[in-house]
Design an enzyme around this catalytic site. Structure first.
Site, PDB file in Angstrom:
ATOM      1  N   ASN A  32      45.391  47.944  42.536  1.00 38.80           N
ATOM      2  CA  ASN A  32      44.137  48.019  42.111  1.00 38.80           C
ATOM      3  C   ASN A  32      43.181  46.798  42.538  1.00 38.80           C
ATOM      4  OD1 ASN A  32      44.986  46.784  40.122  1.00 38.80           O
ATOM      5  ND2 ASN A  32      43.715  47.933  38.442  1.00 38.80           N
ATOM      6  N   LYS A  33      43.955  45.875  42.824  1.00 33.92           N
ATOM      7  CA  LYS A  33      43.559  44.633  43.090  1.00 33.92           C
ATOM      8  C   LYS A  33      42.683  44.297  44.413  1.00 33.92           C
ATOM      9  CE  LYS A  33      44.496  42.925  39.185  1.00 33.92           C
ATOM     10  NZ  LYS A  33      45.275  44.085  38.494  1.00 33.92           N
ATOM     11  N   VAL A  34      42.013  43.226  44.589  1.00 31.97           N
ATOM     12  CA  VAL A  34      41.306  43.105  46.109  1.00 31.97           C
ATOM     13  C   VAL A  34      42.154  43.246  47.101  1.00 31.97           C
ATOM     14  CG1 VAL A  34      40.093  41.400  47.118  1.00 31.97           C
ATOM     15  CG2 VAL A  34      39.717  41.470  44.811  1.00 31.97           C
TER      16      VAL A  34
END
Length: 380
Positions: A214-216
């Protein structure tokens, strides 16, 4: 308000289907690099993409060295270990954070001291940290910071860059230096965020990045330890690879170590993702601008980047005018297939951290009651 926001989100993502909070985007060389890794048979912690990913992250963040780990918690655990945080030691951190920040402390047997946030970045407040230390701590004859009531050593300050918005790092560094504490940045959410022209994670002695799904950008699961000093990076590389000394064939380990290395498969995915970080960040900024325009002239305050920073807008957030307005926004959006989420439950409310030391947490409690995260996936 709720229906208009739902319509806006569906317009942004051009779909009537379920819209997640934050999903990864795979539009580059991900399959090419993963297949190359499989063809090479080097799919574990040895392989060219591990070294390449470390070098590229170090270059992108303009830090001294980067050491890849299996996840962000492992990177943070290693940072605290290298900062000489030991069982029973205290570390100042924020109650408004994801649980991994405090889990890393727990794994070392250390104890958090929960300090309030400030409402610009929603990260650790340097004024609150200084005030708590002035009232509760002293420097002993050896220069060690000691908690007055318990006699325990205070070793570090651990801010988390909430939603990717940089904390007030200069001020936090000044507090850390005044009290002989190590500044460690939990930069798990802030890849692509800049503080006064410097990338987050490069002000403290150590920082931890996360590449969760779910990170960049994502490696599936993975993290990175950023080190200012080459000597710290060499030791980090050593202890995260089971503290094994180099030898053509013998197995000799000179201290207890961690099996924390990132597999080559994950690093290959990360290298492909990092090639796309420019378009990803541009997209996230455009989405944030649409949210900001939507909430202008309403009772809802969109959470903007602090004036001193350029944020990655990892998770967009809105500050609702009341707790009841927050609850209604969460209920209506989720009922209609648009995922929104409240901020994390404050750490001192969780059973395993309920008895830890706390300062005044009034700003954290307000944020907990009013903040909502909005869909923030990049469109690339």
């Amino acid at each position: 308000m709720e229906q208009k926001l739902i319509d806006l989100v569906r317009d942004i993502y051009a779909t009537k289907k379920f819209i997640p909070l934050h999903a990864p985007s795979f539009t580059g060389n991900e399959k090419v690099y993963l297949n190359e890794t499989i063809d090479s048979t080097f799919v574990s912690s040895v392989g060219k993409f591990v070294d390449q990913f470390e070098q590229e992250i170090a270059g992108y963040t303009c830090t001294g060295r980067a050491v890849a780990t299996v996840n962000g918690t492992a990177a943070l655990h290693t940072a605290l270990y290298l900062a000489d945080v030991k069982p029973g030691d205290l570390v100042l951190t924020q109650a408004l954070t994801f649980v991994a920040t405090c889990n890393a402390l727990h794994h070392l047997g250390a104890k958090p001291v929960f300090i309030d946030i400030e409402h610009g970045s929603f990260s650790l407040c340097p004024v609150a940290a200084q005030n708590w230390l002035a009232e509760n701590a002293k420097l002993n004859e050896q220069g060690l910071c000691i908690h007055n009531a318990s006699g325990l050593a205070i070793k570090a300050i651990l801010p988390m860059h909430t939603f990717g918005h940089p904390a007030q790092l200069d001020e936090l560094l000044a507090v850390a230096q005044r009290w002989n504490l190590c500044l460690i940045e939990d930069a798990a959410e802030s890849l692509g965020s800049w503080y006064k022209g410097k990338h987050t994670g490069t002000i403290g002695r150590f920082a931890a990045l996360s590449f969760n799904g779910n990170k960049v950008i994502t490696t599936g699961g993975g993290g990175m330890l950023l080190c200012r000093e080459d000597s710290d990076a060499k030791r980090a590389k050593h202890v995260t690879t089971t503290a094994k000394l180099p030898h053509p064939y013998e197995f000799y380990h000179d201290e207890p170590g961690f099996n924390y290395r990132m597999p080559n498969l994950n690093a290959a995915l990360g290298c492909a993702q990092l090639e796309q970080i420019g378009p990803i960040l541009d997209s996230k900024r455009r989405i944030a601008e649409r949210y900001q325009a939507f909430f202008t002239d309403t009772d809802f305050r969109f959470v903007q980047e602090p004036d001193y920073s350029r944020s990655n807008y990892w998770l967009n957030a809105v500050y609702c005018p009341s707790a009841s307005a927050r609850d209604r926004l969460l209920k209506v959006t989720n009922q209609q297939g648009v995922m929104t989420r409240p901020v994390w439950q404050l750490m001192h409310r969780l059973p395993m951290f309920a008895n830890e030391l706390c300062g005044d947490l009034s700003q954290s409690e307000l944020a907990e009651a009013h903040l909502v995260n909005l869909p923030s996936s990049a469109i690339v």
